[in-house]
Motif scaffolding. Sequence first.
Motif, PDB file in Angstrom:
ATOM      1  N   THR A  48       0.900  -1.438  -0.144  1.00  0.00           N
ATOM      2  CA  THR A  48       0.085   0.064   0.067  1.00  0.00           C
ATOM      3  C   THR A  48       0.836   1.238  -0.037  1.00  0.00           C
ATOM      4  O   THR A  48       0.627   2.246  -0.470  1.00  0.00           O
ATOM      5  N   GLU A  49       2.102   1.185   0.513  1.00  0.00           N
ATOM      6  CA  GLU A  49       2.927   2.484   0.492  1.00  0.00           C
ATOM      7  C   GLU A  49       3.282   2.535  -0.732  1.00  0.00           C
ATOM      8  O   GLU A  49       3.891   3.741  -0.910  1.00  0.00           O
ATOM      9  N   PHE A  50       3.586   1.645  -1.663  1.00  0.00           N
ATOM     10  CA  PHE A  50       4.395   2.038  -2.837  1.00  0.00           C
ATOM     11  C   PHE A  50       3.392   3.066  -3.811  1.00  0.00           C
ATOM     12  O   PHE A  50       3.978   3.510  -4.794  1.00  0.00           O
ATOM     13  N   SER A  51       2.234   3.039  -3.532  1.00  0.00           N
ATOM     14  CA  SER A  51       1.442   4.366  -4.191  1.00  0.00           C
ATOM     15  C   SER A  51       2.253   5.664  -3.913  1.00  0.00           C
ATOM     16  O   SER A  51       1.957   6.737  -4.835  1.00  0.00           O
ATOM     17  N   LEU A 124      -1.958  12.210  -0.266  1.00  0.00           N
ATOM     18  CA  LEU A 124      -2.007  10.747  -0.730  1.00  0.00           C
ATOM     19  C   LEU A 124      -3.051   9.883  -0.003  1.00  0.00           C
ATOM     20  O   LEU A 124      -3.031   9.688   1.363  1.00  0.00           O
ATOM     21  N   ILE A 125      -3.876   9.229  -0.513  1.00  0.00           N
ATOM     22  CA  ILE A 125      -4.857   8.350   0.130  1.00  0.00           C
ATOM     23  C   ILE A 125      -4.559   6.752  -0.715  1.00  0.00           C
ATOM     24  O   ILE A 125      -4.517   6.730  -2.030  1.00  0.00           O
ATOM     25  N   SER A 126      -4.331   5.753  -0.125  1.00  0.00           N
ATOM     26  CA  SER A 126      -3.866   4.755  -0.493  1.00  0.00           C
ATOM     27  C   SER A 126      -4.683   3.321   0.346  1.00  0.00           C
ATOM     28  O   SER A 126      -4.690   3.606   1.358  1.00  0.00           O
ATOM     29  N   GLU A 127      -5.277   2.651  -0.546  1.00  0.00           N
ATOM     30  CA  GLU A 127      -6.161   1.745   0.271  1.00  0.00           C
ATOM     31  C   GLU A 127      -6.274   0.311  -0.430  1.00  0.00           C
ATOM     32  O   GLU A 127      -6.189   0.067  -1.621  1.00  0.00           O
ATOM     33  N   GLN A 128      -6.261  -0.601   0.238  1.00  0.00           N
ATOM     34  CA  GLN A 128      -6.208  -2.208  -0.276  1.00  0.00           C
ATOM     35  C   GLN A 128      -7.727  -2.230  -0.404  1.00  0.00           C
ATOM     36  O   GLN A 128      -8.247  -2.593   0.494  1.00  0.00           O
ATOM     37  N   VAL A 129      -8.112  -2.443  -1.875  1.00  0.00           N
ATOM     38  CA  VAL A 129      -9.541  -2.558  -2.142  1.00  0.00           C
ATOM     39  C   VAL A 129      -9.943  -3.902  -2.639  1.00  0.00           C
ATOM     40  O   VAL A 129     -11.205  -4.112  -2.378  1.00  0.00           O
ATOM     41  N   SER A 130      -9.062  -4.892  -2.561  1.00  0.00           N
ATOM     42  CA  SER A 130      -9.430  -6.047  -2.823  1.00  0.00           C
ATOM     43  C   SER A 130      -8.053  -7.134  -2.173  1.00  0.00           C
ATOM     44  O   SER A 130      -7.147  -6.720  -2.300  1.00  0.00           O
ATOM     45  N   HIS A 131      -8.683  -8.134  -1.697  1.00  0.00           N
ATOM     46  CA  HIS A 131      -7.606  -9.041  -1.296  1.00  0.00           C
ATOM     47  C   HIS A 131      -7.519 -10.792  -2.169  1.00  0.00           C
ATOM     48  O   HIS A 131      -6.438 -10.650  -2.427  1.00  0.00           O
ATOM     49  N   HIS A 132      -8.584 -10.780  -2.642  1.00  0.00           N
ATOM     50  CA  HIS A 132      -8.407 -12.098  -3.582  1.00  0.00           C
ATOM     51  C   HIS A 132      -9.328 -11.426  -4.823  1.00  0.00           C
ATOM     52  O   HIS A 132     -10.633 -11.665  -4.943  1.00  0.00           O
ATOM     53  N   PRO A 133      -8.875 -11.119  -6.238  1.00  0.00           N
ATOM     54  CA  PRO A 133      -7.333 -10.868  -6.137  1.00  0.00           C
ATOM     55  C   PRO A 133      -6.775  -9.502  -5.485  1.00  0.00           C
ATOM     56  O   PRO A 133      -7.656  -8.644  -5.295  1.00  0.00           O
ATOM     57  N   PRO A 134      -5.495  -9.496  -5.142  1.00  0.00           N
ATOM     58  CA  PRO A 134      -5.155  -8.253  -4.263  1.00  0.00           C
ATOM     59  C   PRO A 134      -4.947  -7.124  -5.249  1.00  0.00           C
ATOM     60  O   PRO A 134      -4.353  -7.231  -6.376  1.00  0.00           O
ATOM     61  N   ALA A 135      -5.453  -6.000  -4.885  1.00  0.00           N
ATOM     62  CA  ALA A 135      -5.261  -4.895  -5.775  1.00  0.00           C
ATOM     63  C   ALA A 135      -5.301  -3.672  -4.691  1.00  0.00           C
ATOM     64  O   ALA A 135      -5.991  -3.602  -3.741  1.00  0.00           O
ATOM     65  N   THR A 136      -4.601  -2.758  -5.003  1.00  0.00           N
ATOM     66  CA  THR A 136      -4.523  -1.556  -4.350  1.00  0.00           C
ATOM     67  C   THR A 136      -4.827  -0.172  -5.111  1.00  0.00           C
ATOM     68  O   THR A 136      -4.484  -0.141  -6.495  1.00  0.00           O
ATOM     69  N   ALA A 137      -5.458   0.629  -4.190  1.00  0.00           N
ATOM     70  CA  ALA A 137      -6.184   1.791  -5.238  1.00  0.00           C
ATOM     71  C   ALA A 137      -5.587   3.059  -4.497  1.00  0.00           C
ATOM     72  O   ALA A 137      -5.237   3.063  -3.212  1.00  0.00           O
ATOM     73  N   TYR A 138      -5.416   4.144  -5.376  1.00  0.00           N
ATOM     74  CA  TYR A 138      -4.650   5.375  -4.819  1.00  0.00           C
ATOM     75  C   TYR A 138      -5.470   6.553  -5.398  1.00  0.00           C
ATOM     76  O   TYR A 138      -5.960   6.450  -6.534  1.00  0.00           O
TER      77      TYR A 138
END
Length: 418
Positions: A48-51, A124-138
């Motif tokens: 999530t930090e990579f955003s 900056l706002i970053s959130e893990q929006v899905s776990h299966h499949p893993p996806a990060t939104a920012y």
Amino acid sequence: MESGSPSQQQQSNGGGSWGAFLKSIASFNGDLASLTAPPFILSSTSLTEFSSYWAEHPSTFANPAQEPDAAKRALSVLKWFLTTLKQQYASRSEQYGNEKKPLNPFLGELFLGKWEDEAGTTELISEQVSHHPPATAYCITNIPSGVRLEGYNAQKASFSKTINIKQIGHAVLTVPSPSSTELDTYLITLPSLHIEGLIFGSPFIELDGASYITSSTGFTAKIDYSGKGWLSGKKNSFTATLYPSGKEKDVLFNVSGQWTKTFEIHSGVAKHNSKDNVVGYWDPSQVSTTKLIVSPVEKQHPLESRRAWAKVAAAIAKGDLDAVGQEKSKIENAQREMRAKEKAEGRNWERRYFNARSDAPDPVLSKLGPIVGLAEHGDAEKTGGVWRFDLTKTEKAHEQLSLTDDDARKIAKELLGQ
Ligand SMILES: CC(C)CCC[C@@H](C)[C@H]1CC[C@H]2[C@@H]3[C@@H](O)C=C4C[C@@H](O)CC[C@]4(C)[C@H]3CC[C@]12C
């Protein structure tokens, strides 16, 4: 953080561990989270930090909003994109001597921060929006200029000679045009990558293939990536061209160099060793990055990344793999229980800042997607949805970030098992 050369680290962490890791990669099933890496390769930083890598030069991020000419504005967007590559793909190996395996975020994990510098405040706002499949939104917004980047990202990995990673997802940059009330939209695709140096125990990233930026103002940039042994013979090389969309041969600007080192921008078609048509230059060693400001861990919400992973990070720093496993399991088990509870109650985890668009097809993808080969539905099934920032949620979500100690403890127990 660990230091020392990989061979020193392997010795201190048990000589066989890298060999065992290489063997496990050979039977890799595509699930990056399932790779059991030796301690020196473990990072205590969550994906999530990579955003934040998108805006470590806030002035370059905001610069397109100053440019009245649409073609030059598109060039300014291309330049900003190219400057982010070193941060995104080489900053860990430059800092630690090798790429590392980041923490796999849990659903709902947040990473929030801001940059304060001559470009004003950039959030900056970053959130893990899905776990299966893993996806990060920012979502990243430079407040004074109104330049905003929204995007999401998932990875699909495969093994053939090395680990190959295709990025699924895209980013949308919105730039207020200085000469009208229009907002320009830039659709940005993400490069594929593979891992080099595995055999020597010092993995690093190389980019491959091509990625694109196409704009509502009618310009497209194509960036071709190549590594050592390809055309230039130098690692981390690229050439990029900017042209009116649909007219790839009518090159307005071209950029070439190494994304980890310097690059030059020329007008027209490339002329090697010619200085007459140089219109820009980037040397990362001459431009410092701005440090992201993140709340102290004790003031963070329990779902904020550095607070949630603090115990795992401490165990990684000590090289205590048993404690790493135990602390990770607490989070994973609590998350599994939470998903089971949601299922039993017929509800879904509510994302704090983002929505999966339901009114498909998405307007940006419909208009600009075909130019860069992105489907109207944006590969939604591989990312859990087409994720867009929801401004209406933001105020409420920010209010809820400050909690009483009791509420914070309750959330940490229920969602993270801590
Ligand atoms: C070190 C290796 C042997 C283990 C595998 C680690 C693998 C999961 C990591 C390595 C590099 C990571 C990339 C990283 O370079 C940069 C980005 C850009 C960012 O915007 C989105 C995430 C992404 C693609 C990382 C994903 C996880 C990777 C592939």
